[in-house]
Design a protein around this motif. Structure first.
Motif, short mmCIF file in Angstrom:
data_model
loop_
_atom_site.label_atom_id
_atom_site.label_comp_id
_atom_site.label_asym_id
_atom_site.label_seq_id
_atom_site.Cartn_x
_atom_site.Cartn_y
_atom_site.Cartn_z
N SER A 158 -6.15 -10.37 8.12
CA SER A 158 -5.68 -11.26 7.35
C SER A 158 -4.64 -12.28 8.49
CB SER A 158 -4.78 -10.84 6.33
OG SER A 158 -4.28 -11.75 5.76
N THR A 159 -3.44 -12.51 8.15
CA THR A 159 -2.83 -13.40 8.88
C THR A 159 -1.64 -12.57 9.84
OG1 THR A 159 -2.61 -14.80 6.92
CG2 THR A 159 -0.94 -15.20 8.37
N GLU A 160 -1.65 -13.05 10.85
CA GLU A 160 -0.70 -12.48 11.90
C GLU A 160 0.77 -12.58 11.54
OE1 GLU A 160 0.35 -12.53 16.72
OE2 GLU A 160 -1.42 -13.91 16.12
N ILE A 161 1.50 -11.65 11.76
CA ILE A 161 3.05 -11.61 11.66
C ILE A 161 3.71 -11.54 12.71
CG2 ILE A 161 4.78 -10.16 10.22
CD1 ILE A 161 2.85 -8.82 8.59
N HIS A 162 4.58 -12.51 12.92
CA HIS A 162 5.71 -12.57 14.05
C HIS A 162 6.82 -12.11 13.65
CE1 HIS A 162 2.74 -15.12 15.91
NE2 HIS A 162 2.50 -15.65 14.92
N TYR A 306 -0.88 -7.47 11.73
CA TYR A 306 -1.28 -8.50 10.80
C TYR A 306 -0.87 -7.95 9.31
CZ TYR A 306 -4.46 -9.88 14.62
OH TYR A 306 -4.81 -10.42 15.59
N VAL A 307 -0.98 -8.81 8.26
CA VAL A 307 -0.61 -8.55 6.97
C VAL A 307 -1.15 -7.30 6.44
CG1 VAL A 307 -0.84 -9.36 4.65
CG2 VAL A 307 -0.13 -11.10 6.49
N GLY A 308 -2.50 -7.28 6.80
CA GLY A 308 -3.24 -5.92 6.56
C GLY A 308 -2.88 -4.76 7.09
N SER A 309 -2.14 -4.83 8.20
CA SER A 309 -1.49 -3.67 8.74
C SER A 309 -0.20 -2.87 7.99
CB SER A 309 -1.03 -4.07 10.13
OG SER A 309 -2.19 -4.52 11.21
N VAL A 310 0.46 -4.18 7.62
CA VAL A 310 1.55 -3.82 6.67
C VAL A 310 1.24 -3.18 5.44
CG1 VAL A 310 3.52 -4.75 5.57
CG2 VAL A 310 3.07 -5.76 7.79
N ILE A 311 0.03 -3.72 4.65
CA ILE A 311 -0.30 -3.21 3.31
C ILE A 311 -0.98 -1.94 3.52
CG2 ILE A 311 -2.09 -3.68 1.60
CD1 ILE A 311 -1.77 -6.65 1.88
#
Length: 387
Positions: A158-162, A306-311
């Motif tokens: 998904s989206t990259e998180i900075h 990424y968003v998937g990593s956090v989820i």
């Protein structure tokens, strides 16, 4: 103060298992550095268990010499199996899977260990499933959430998180090997890694029941693993003797750290926790390994989150909480409560028969507490005693 100390003692197994995963994460970072430096990972594994033996054998002697552990042929055979499945075979399979399929994929497959361990523990009757009870459902749900979160953490981007940017990349100046990726064979080896590690946890649980000397057990395991891994490395790298040279560099640091800490100290902690909490409790912390690797990679190797990593991270944390909650509920039960649990969640109250004697037309109970209204004359009771 006593309540605080009791809470700390109760949390000690969980704290130690988290520290174990931190030690494994540092080992993974060092493995990446050494692999990029051109060292054979088979030779590194041999050095790892050699240093672990040098550390553990004297430690076991000084810590447990007064208790005089009885090392029988059965104990040596179990130590050989533990060294094989939990160390030499497992580590060599994992390293080959990391080279062929990539570190991320191999690490993700590594988190299937709780599922395999749960299945094996149920098969060997080290864990009771009891799917009809709340505790059984918590174990299954928490295990599935941990595995699912680990997979989402790896494969769903998904989206990259900075969030942070340290601009640190420890491997960008090192030589990188051009290794062809073979996902099919790498996946098979990664699967074998999970099975090998799960089998070790089961064998270690059996060994701890009859041989509760944790330091000696870890020392025997490391000696067996060092012999196995050295023979394997000599056979595979017999034409590359320069691979065995160690200098004051990252190779020596990795060999000493992984041998003393990631093998020596960690094996003692795992053996103790398996004996106290069981193999499922230990294996359920393995998904944290992937979470810590993702964080360390972002901070030190300039990898992206990424968003998937956090989820996936949230799934893993909640899965761990559910399993630990179920474990805590199980440990709080009394033996009487455990006996009331049958298939499903039905509770069956035992029927107690009170034997009374008749004295002057009055009924006198032989027991202190009357728990049933059913009485049997003493004459009938004496007749039944002779049946």
């Amino acid at each position: 103060m006593s309540r605080i100390s009791k809470v700390i003692v109760g949390l000690m197994p969980a704290i130690l298992m988290v520290l174990v995963q931190v030690a494994y994460t540092v080992s993974m970072i060092l493995y990446k550095l050494v692999e990029n430096d051109g060292m054979s990972l088979k030779v590194l594994i041999a050095y790892r268990f050699l240093f672990a033996s040098v550390f553990l054998v004297p430690l076991a002697y000084f810590m447990e010499r007064k208790s005089k552990p009885e090392i029988t042929a059965e104990v040596l055979f179990q130590a050989f199996l533990c060294g094989l499945f939990g160390a030499s075979l497992q580590q060599n399979l994992f390293m080959e899977a990391m080279v062929l399929a990539g570190a991320t994929y191999a690490t993700a497959m590594y988190n299937l260990i709780p599922g395999f361990t749960f299945i094996l523990a149920v098969c060997f009757r080290l864990e009771r499933l009891k799917i009809g009870t709340l505790v059984g459902k918590a174990k299954v749900l928490g295990t599935l959430m941990g595995i699912g979160g680990s997979m989402m953490l790896t494969f769903y981007k998904s989206t990259e998180i900075h969030i942070w940017s340290t601009h640190i990349n420890l491997v960008k100046h090192l030589h990188t090997k051009n290794v062809p990726t073979t996902y099919a064979w790498g996946s098979f080896l990664a699967f074998g890694t999970c099975v090998s590690f799960s089998v070790w946890l089961i064998i270690q649980a059996r060994m701890s029941e009859k041989f509760p000397w944790h330091y000696t057990s870890a020392a025997l395991m490391s000696v067996m693993a060092s012999i196995q891994s050295i023979i394997f490395a000599l056979c595979m790298e017999r034409d590359h003797w320069n691979q065995w040279k160690l200098g004051w560099n990252i190779r020596l640091l990795t060999a000493v750290y992984t041998g003393v800490l990631s093998s020596g100290v960690v094996w003692v902690l795992i053996s103790w926790c398996i004996r106290i909490k069981g193999p499922l409790y230990v294996s359920i912390f393995n998904p944290l390994f992937l979470v810590l690797v993702a964080i360390a990679g972002s901070l030190l190797l300039d990898e992206r989150l990424y968003v998937g990593s956090v989820i996936g991270l949230l799934f893993i944390v909640f899965g761990l909480y559910i399993v630990l909650w179920g474990k805590g509920k199980k440990l709080k039960r009394t033996p009487e409560q455990e006996q009331k649990l049958t298939k499903g969640s039905l509770e069956v109250e035992p029927l107690e028969i009170i034997v009374t004697k008749e004295t002057d037309g009055k009924s006198v109970d032989d027991n202190n507490d009357i728990k049933s209204g059913i009485t049997i004359p003493s004459s009938l009771s004496m007749e039944n005693d002779h049946l």
